[in-house]
Design an enzyme around this catalytic site. Structure first.
Site, PDB file in Angstrom:
ATOM      1  NE  ARG A 179      -3.771   0.129   2.335  1.00  0.00           N
ATOM      2  CZ  ARG A 179      -4.500   0.531   3.380  1.00  0.00           C
ATOM      3  NH1 ARG A 179      -4.444  -0.152   4.512  1.00  0.00           N
ATOM      4  NH2 ARG A 179      -5.258   1.599   3.294  1.00  0.00           N
ATOM      5  CB  CYS A 235      -1.982   3.888   9.532  1.00  0.00           C
ATOM      6  SG  CYS A 235      -3.368   4.487  10.541  1.00  0.00           S
TER       7      CYS A 235
END
Length: 280
Positions: A179, A235
């Protein structure tokens, strides 16, 4: 206690301490009722359930991320309602490697409640060790929880923008590496990372058995960082950044901030720059 953690043995020894409150933070993304259902089935005696989206997050809007910070007055009222005040020691746990528990830990510390600790081990560890469990829902005795907001612990998008590329600032992306590199994005509409961010997957805070690494191991993990730097952690939505913040605290870092909206906030602005390679 200088650590942010307490052991299974410590909690077992203090289960009946009237000045200890336990929060069960189990939650599975995409299965919003699973944590509460698991809690109703069985939990650590005396534990109150704390829901990621109902208690530890606010209302999702166009910007601010998928798990914006909750209304702090409402959270303070909930904490007081289950018997937490300035003198109460709070222990939080989950069954997700500490991700949800760390979110609760961070929020209570953000509210100025330093007597908050994460259980070193998950609920599964607790059960496997033969510790007591129950399906009994505790009856709270309300107290008055007065927040003392530690504003310096949280950054928002403008704070991050001002600091990108500045000397003495380190930005840490806590998501899976694929990611971070923009190779896949299963949740948010845009893939990639915030420019200049380095990568440190939050699960690297844990041992192979799923307990927390020691302070020395965390220091080794973050040995490339300058302890004098301002460290901003993010995050996907501001949840799994918090285990990294806890790990950094265990390693001795003190100037650590949470970018509350995280990637889901950053990528909600189409003009924001996006990087996809290490070192960008």
């Amino acid at each position: 206690m200088s650590s942010q953690l307490v052991s299974l043995q410590w909690l077992s020894d203090h289960l009946h301490d009237s000045n200890v409150r336990i929060l069960d933070c189990r939650f599975a993304l995409g299965q919003s009722h699973s944590g509460r259902d698991a809690y109703l089935q069985d939990h650590i005696p005396g534990a109150f359930y704390c829901d990621l989206e109902q208690d530890l997050s606010g209302i999702v809007e166009a910007h601010g991320g998928r798990h914006p910070l909750p209304d702090l007055d409402e959270l303070a009222a909930k904490l007081g309602g289950i018997g937490i005040d300035a003198d109460t020691t709070v222990v939080v746990y989950d069954d997700q490697g500490g991700a949800m528990a760390s979110r609760a830990w961070f929020l209570l510390r953000y509210l100025g409640h330093d007597k908050t600790f994460v259980l070193d081990g998950t609920y599964s560890h607790w059960k496997a060790a033969g510790r007591p469990i129950t399906d009994e829902i505790p009856t709270p005795t309300a107290k008055s929880f007065t927040p003392s907001i530690q504003d310096e612990q949280v950054y928002h998008i403008d704070d991050v923008k001002k600091r990108i590329g500045q000397p003495g600032v380190t930005l840490i992306d806590s998501r899976e590496e694929r990611r971070y590199l923009g190779l896949e994005e299963p949740i948010d509409p845009v893939a990639g990372h915030i420019p200049t961010a380095i990568h440190s997957f939050w699960k690297d805070s844990l041992t192979e058995s799923g307990t927390w690494k020691s302070g020395d191991e965390q220091r080794e993990r973050f040995s490339d960082l300058n302890p004098d730097d301002e460290i901003i952690v993010y995050c996907g939505s501001g949840v799994t950044a918090t285990p990294n913040i806890l790990a950094l605290r265990e390693a001795g870092f003190r100037n650590v901030k949470l970018y509350a909206g995280s990637w889901s906030d950053w990528c909600s602005y189409p003009d924001n720059p996006i990087a996809k390679n290490k070192g960008e």
